[in-house]
Design a protein around this motif. Structure first.
Motif, PDB file in Angstrom:
ATOM      1  N   VAL A  61      41.366  82.748  27.744  1.00 35.89           N
ATOM      2  CA  VAL A  61      41.140  82.302  26.382  1.00 35.89           C
ATOM      3  C   VAL A  61      42.325  81.454  25.929  1.00 35.89           C
ATOM      4  O   VAL A  61      43.491  81.845  26.088  1.00 35.89           O
ATOM      5  N   SER A  62      42.017  80.273  25.377  1.00 37.26           N
ATOM      6  CA  SER A  62      43.040  79.405  24.801  1.00 37.26           C
ATOM      7  C   SER A  62      42.895  79.449  23.288  1.00 37.26           C
ATOM      8  O   SER A  62      41.873  79.002  22.744  1.00 37.26           O
ATOM      9  N   PHE A  63      43.902  80.000  22.586  1.00 28.56           N
ATOM     10  CA  PHE A  63      43.859  80.043  21.123  1.00 28.56           C
ATOM     11  C   PHE A  63      44.671  78.873  20.573  1.00 28.56           C
ATOM     12  O   PHE A  63      45.796  78.606  21.009  1.00 28.56           O
ATOM     13  N   ASN A  64      44.102  78.184  19.579  1.00 31.00           N
ATOM     14  CA  ASN A  64      44.710  76.977  19.040  1.00 31.00           C
ATOM     15  C   ASN A  64      44.761  77.105  17.511  1.00 31.00           C
ATOM     16  O   ASN A  64      43.723  77.164  16.844  1.00 31.00           O
ATOM     17  N   GLU A  65      45.965  77.131  16.989  1.00 30.80           N
ATOM     18  CA  GLU A  65      46.141  77.448  15.567  1.00 30.80           C
ATOM     19  C   GLU A  65      45.700  76.322  14.641  1.00 30.80           C
ATOM     20  O   GLU A  65      45.146  76.570  13.575  1.00 30.80           O
ATOM     21  N   LYS A  66      45.927  75.074  15.063  1.00 27.34           N
ATOM     22  CA  LYS A  66      45.688  73.952  14.158  1.00 27.34           C
ATOM     23  C   LYS A  66      44.605  73.013  14.686  1.00 27.34           C
ATOM     24  O   LYS A  66      44.517  72.778  15.888  1.00 27.34           O
ATOM     25  N   ALA A  67      43.833  72.455  13.762  1.00 25.72           N
ATOM     26  CA  ALA A  67      42.907  71.382  14.126  1.00 25.72           C
ATOM     27  C   ALA A  67      43.711  70.195  14.647  1.00 25.72           C
ATOM     28  O   ALA A  67      44.801  69.902  14.152  1.00 25.72           O
ATOM     29  N   GLY A  68      43.183  69.552  15.664  1.00 23.70           N
ATOM     30  CA  GLY A  68      43.879  68.429  16.274  1.00 23.70           C
ATOM     31  C   GLY A  68      44.625  68.780  17.545  1.00 23.70           C
ATOM     32  O   GLY A  68      45.121  67.901  18.257  1.00 23.70           O
ATOM     33  N   THR A  69      44.720  70.060  17.860  1.00 19.32           N
ATOM     34  CA  THR A  69      45.336  70.451  19.128  1.00 19.32           C
ATOM     35  C   THR A  69      44.480  69.902  20.269  1.00 19.32           C
ATOM     36  O   THR A  69      43.271  70.088  20.295  1.00 19.32           O
ATOM     37  N   ALA A  73      38.910  68.568  29.110  1.00 16.99           N
ATOM     38  CA  ALA A  73      39.820  68.378  27.989  1.00 16.99           C
ATOM     39  C   ALA A  73      39.092  68.715  26.698  1.00 16.99           C
ATOM     40  O   ALA A  73      37.860  68.616  26.636  1.00 16.99           O
ATOM     41  N   PHE A  74      39.840  69.109  25.685  1.00 13.36           N
ATOM     42  CA  PHE A  74      39.206  69.368  24.394  1.00 13.36           C
ATOM     43  C   PHE A  74      40.200  69.133  23.269  1.00 13.36           C
ATOM     44  O   PHE A  74      41.421  69.173  23.459  1.00 13.36           O
ATOM     45  N   GLN A  75      39.635  68.865  22.100  1.00 15.87           N
ATOM     46  CA  GLN A  75      40.416  68.705  20.882  1.00 15.87           C
ATOM     47  C   GLN A  75      39.807  69.599  19.810  1.00 15.87           C
ATOM     48  O   GLN A  75      38.590  69.547  19.574  1.00 15.87           O
ATOM     49  N   THR A  76      40.624  70.446  19.173  1.00 19.63           N
ATOM     50  CA  THR A  76      40.087  71.359  18.167  1.00 19.63           C
ATOM     51  C   THR A  76      39.772  70.599  16.884  1.00 19.63           C
ATOM     52  O   THR A  76      40.540  69.742  16.435  1.00 19.63           O
ATOM     53  N   ALA A 109      44.930  59.405  27.207  1.00 19.49           N
ATOM     54  CA  ALA A 109      44.777  58.076  26.606  1.00 19.49           C
ATOM     55  C   ALA A 109      44.326  57.024  27.607  1.00 19.49           C
ATOM     56  O   ALA A 109      44.411  55.820  27.324  1.00 19.49           O
ATOM     57  N   ASP A 110      43.824  57.441  28.771  1.00 22.40           N
ATOM     58  CA  ASP A 110      43.432  56.475  29.794  1.00 22.40           C
ATOM     59  C   ASP A 110      42.432  55.463  29.236  1.00 22.40           C
ATOM     60  O   ASP A 110      41.426  55.824  28.623  1.00 22.40           O
ATOM     61  N   GLU A 111      42.714  54.190  29.514  1.00 25.34           N
ATOM     62  CA  GLU A 111      41.878  53.127  28.977  1.00 25.34           C
ATOM     63  C   GLU A 111      40.524  53.024  29.676  1.00 25.34           C
ATOM     64  O   GLU A 111      39.540  52.575  29.063  1.00 25.34           O
ATOM     65  N   SER A 112      40.450  53.429  30.941  1.00 24.68           N
ATOM     66  CA  SER A 112      39.177  53.357  31.662  1.00 24.68           C
ATOM     67  C   SER A 112      38.203  54.415  31.157  1.00 24.68           C
ATOM     68  O   SER A 112      37.020  54.138  30.944  1.00 24.68           O
ATOM     69  N   ALA A 113      38.704  55.639  30.987  1.00 21.90           N
ATOM     70  CA  ALA A 113      37.848  56.688  30.442  1.00 21.90           C
ATOM     71  C   ALA A 113      37.493  56.401  28.984  1.00 21.90           C
ATOM     72  O   ALA A 113      36.366  56.661  28.542  1.00 21.90           O
ATOM     73  N   ALA A 114      38.449  55.856  28.228  1.00 22.62           N
ATOM     74  CA  ALA A 114      38.235  55.409  26.853  1.00 22.62           C
ATOM     75  C   ALA A 114      37.569  56.478  25.990  1.00 22.62           C
ATOM     76  O   ALA A 114      36.584  56.220  25.292  1.00 22.62           O
ATOM     77  N   VAL A 115      38.111  57.687  26.048  1.00 25.03           N
ATOM     78  CA  VAL A 115      37.574  58.769  25.223  1.00 25.03           C
ATOM     79  C   VAL A 115      37.890  58.484  23.747  1.00 25.03           C
ATOM     80  O   VAL A 115      39.029  58.172  23.391  1.00 25.03           O
ATOM     81  N   ARG A 116      36.873  58.585  22.917  1.00 31.52           N
ATOM     82  CA  ARG A 116      37.039  58.316  21.485  1.00 31.52           C
ATOM     83  C   ARG A 116      37.349  59.642  20.772  1.00 31.52           C
ATOM     84  O   ARG A 116      36.460  60.338  20.286  1.00 31.52           O
ATOM     85  N   TRP A 117      38.630  60.001  20.744  1.00 30.39           N
ATOM     86  CA  TRP A 117      39.049  61.268  20.153  1.00 30.39           C
ATOM     87  C   TRP A 117      38.832  61.227  18.644  1.00 30.39           C
ATOM     88  O   TRP A 117      39.240  60.274  17.979  1.00 30.39           O
ATOM     89  N   PRO A 118      38.208  62.243  18.068  1.00 27.18           N
ATOM     90  CA  PRO A 118      37.981  62.250  16.616  1.00 27.18           C
ATOM     91  C   PRO A 118      39.287  62.154  15.815  1.00 27.18           C
ATOM     92  O   PRO A 118      39.352  61.481  14.795  1.00 27.18           O
ATOM     93  N   ARG A 156      48.200  61.281  16.241  1.00 27.90           N
ATOM     94  CA  ARG A 156      48.289  62.281  15.179  1.00 27.90           C
ATOM     95  C   ARG A 156      47.961  63.688  15.689  1.00 27.90           C
ATOM     96  O   ARG A 156      48.035  64.647  14.924  1.00 27.90           O
ATOM     97  N   ALA A 157      47.584  63.801  16.951  1.00 32.11           N
ATOM     98  CA  ALA A 157      47.170  65.085  17.519  1.00 32.11           C
ATOM     99  C   ALA A 157      48.362  65.857  18.071  1.00 32.11           C
ATOM    100  O   ALA A 157      49.461  65.308  18.267  1.00 32.11           O
TER     101      ALA A 157
END
Length: 474
Positions: free
Chosen positions: A58-66, A122-125, A154-163, A168-169
């Motif tokens: 289990v990965s616990f993440n305190e803040k949004a944006g982690t 990968a994930f972003q809370t 931040a890989d440009e080829s994958a180009a994931v559009r992080w919310p 700022r994350a």
């Protein structure tokens, strides 16, 4: 964002092969909610592989944006959210045509996703106090971490559009330093291990898989499968399948005291070690069987026929088949009258023909030849096609023949008259000799292997090719 209750358990394929998103039934009331996060029977019915999880993290993440990742581990994962909400990104970092493929989605506690080995996770809370859970089928260790494959968030080829933009994350320094896709070494597939790779079938398998780094070949000198301690030298987590091309095949010598012990050691005891390894490490075991497991009373043998061996060799092969049959992932490939690169009946007859010798050959044993090149191709088909596990007859096709008929074909194909071959009964041929009993009918019904999508060549076609590739004179 409110959790959607009472969804139906449903699977959704994604753009990355093997990555599947699941809607989970969540049941809630004024007290909170409850869900079956992992339910083996129901999920297998939907097609989720039985990946045999052994550890839950289990990965616990305190803040949004982690933001965590992108990490591809050498094991399979079943990922879900315990509480909160995440944006997930998955990148295929496996060796192959889909390397670099990307899939993204949002997950809340009513969803889960299965991630095969080698796909970057990968994930972003998106909410504070989010818990992200991993159900995995191998134990984490520092050594295992050295086998990870990483990709920069931040890989440009994958180009994931992080919310939440990465600047700022909340990221770790390690995740910021991971390489771009152009510098990533793809994770190779698990390997197939071929044991007994120096025999006739082993040589054919070498040719079938020539140049493929994911297939490893070992002979008796490198890996003695009759010694249990030899198995400890392998990290079986790096393998997906074992092809057992090793066997004791001296049919007549097996009737002697020394031969009997050797036959049981190689065809049963060694097979039990392979079977145990396959069960413990969730491997597919491919094992080669023989028409000698039958007494030959039936004109043709299908896969449902019970064992009725006549001699020691057949008894040991039947016992080996029984051992392998309890391995959840197994293919028993039953052959007859094997011909490959080595000493065999066809090569002997060809040599006699070009030297002008007129042999007497048995004419009351009936069957079909099985050329190793076709057995090897059939084995590959079973492993790659997703055919149901179980026993498959695999010989060449065409009309059944006696040994004398086949000898006549060989003589004709090398330019000598068929009449040079004289047919005799088994009893007459072996009169006065101490030999093992032979099944009179060795014809294998090929319906099941054909229904799986593999159609063996006619034996005559394979024979012509075999003779055309070899100089028979010695």
């Amino acid at each position: 964002m409110a959790i959607e209750f009472s969804k139906k358990l449903t699977a959704h394929e994604t753009a990355i092969p093997g990555v599947v998103v699941y809607d989970l039934p969540v049941h809630g009331d004024n007290r909170g909610w409850f869900k079956e996060n992992w339910q083996r029977e129901k999920m297998m019915a939907l097609g989720l592989p039985d990946f045999r999880p052994v550890q839950n993290n289990v990965s616990f993440n305190e803040k949004a944006g982690t933001t965590r990742g992108i990490h591809a581990e050498p094991w399979d994962k079943f990922v879900s959210v315990a509480t909160g909400r995440i944006f997930g990104a998955w990148v295929d970092l496996r060796e192959g045509p889909t390397f670099g493929a990307v899939f993204t989605t949002e997950l809340d506690p009513s969803q889960a996703i299965f991630i095969p080995r080698g796909v970057g996770n990968a994930f972003q809370t998106l909410e504070d106090n989010t818990a992200y859970t991993y159900l995995v089928n191998d134990h984490w260790s520092a050594d295992a971490q050295s086998q990870y494959t990483f990709l920069n968030l931040a890989d440009e080829s994958a180009a994931v559009r992080w919310p939440i933009p990465l600047e700022r994350a909340e990221l770790s320094d390690k995740d910021r330093a991971h390489p771009r896709l152009a510098d990533v070494v793809p994770m190779p597939p698990r390997k197939i291990l071929v044991v007994g790779a120096d025999g006739q079938l082993g040589k054919a398998l070498r040719a079938e898989y020539d140049g493929e780094a994911s297939v490893e070949f070992v002979g008796r000198g490198e890996f003695d499968i009759t010694r249990q301690e030899a198995f400890a030298a392998y990290n079986w987590k790096n393998y997906s399948a074992i092809i057992n091309a090793a066997a004791y095949t001296a049919v007549d010598a097996a009737e002697t005291r020394e031969g009997r012990a050797a036959a049981w050691a190689n065809n049963v005891t060694a097979v039990s070690f392979l079977a145990r390894t396959a069960v413990e490490h969730d491997l597919t075991l491919v094992h080669i069987s023989s028409d000698y497991v039958f007494d030959g009373a039936r004109h043709a043998h299908d896969e449902s026929e019970g064992f009725s061996p006549l001699g020691v060799y057949g008894q040991t092969k039947a016992a080996g088949d029984a051992v392998v049959s309890v391995v959840p992932k197994h293919y028993i490939v039953r052959t007859s009258w094997v011909i490959g690169d080595g000493n065999n009946f066809v090569r002997t007859m060809g040599s006699l023909a070009v030297r002008g010798i007129k042999p007497s050959v048995v004419n009351d044993q009936i069957g079909r030849l099985s050329f190793t090149v076709d057995i090897a191709a059939g084995i590959r088909h079973l492993l790659e096609s997703g055919a149901d596990y179980g026993t498959y007859n695999l010989s060449n096709d065409g009309d059944a023949q006696s040994w004398a008929d086949i000898a006549g074909d060989v003589y004709e194909l090398v330019g000598e008259p068929r009449a040079a071959v004289t047919g005799v009964s088994t009893e007459e041929y072996f009169k006065g000799k101490d030999v093992a009993p032979r099944p009179p009918h060795s014809i294998l019904d090929l319906t099941k292997i054909k229904e799986s999508g593999f159609v063996p060549r006619p034996a005559r076609e394979a024979l012509e090719e075999y003779l055309g590739q070899r100089v028979m004179a010695e």
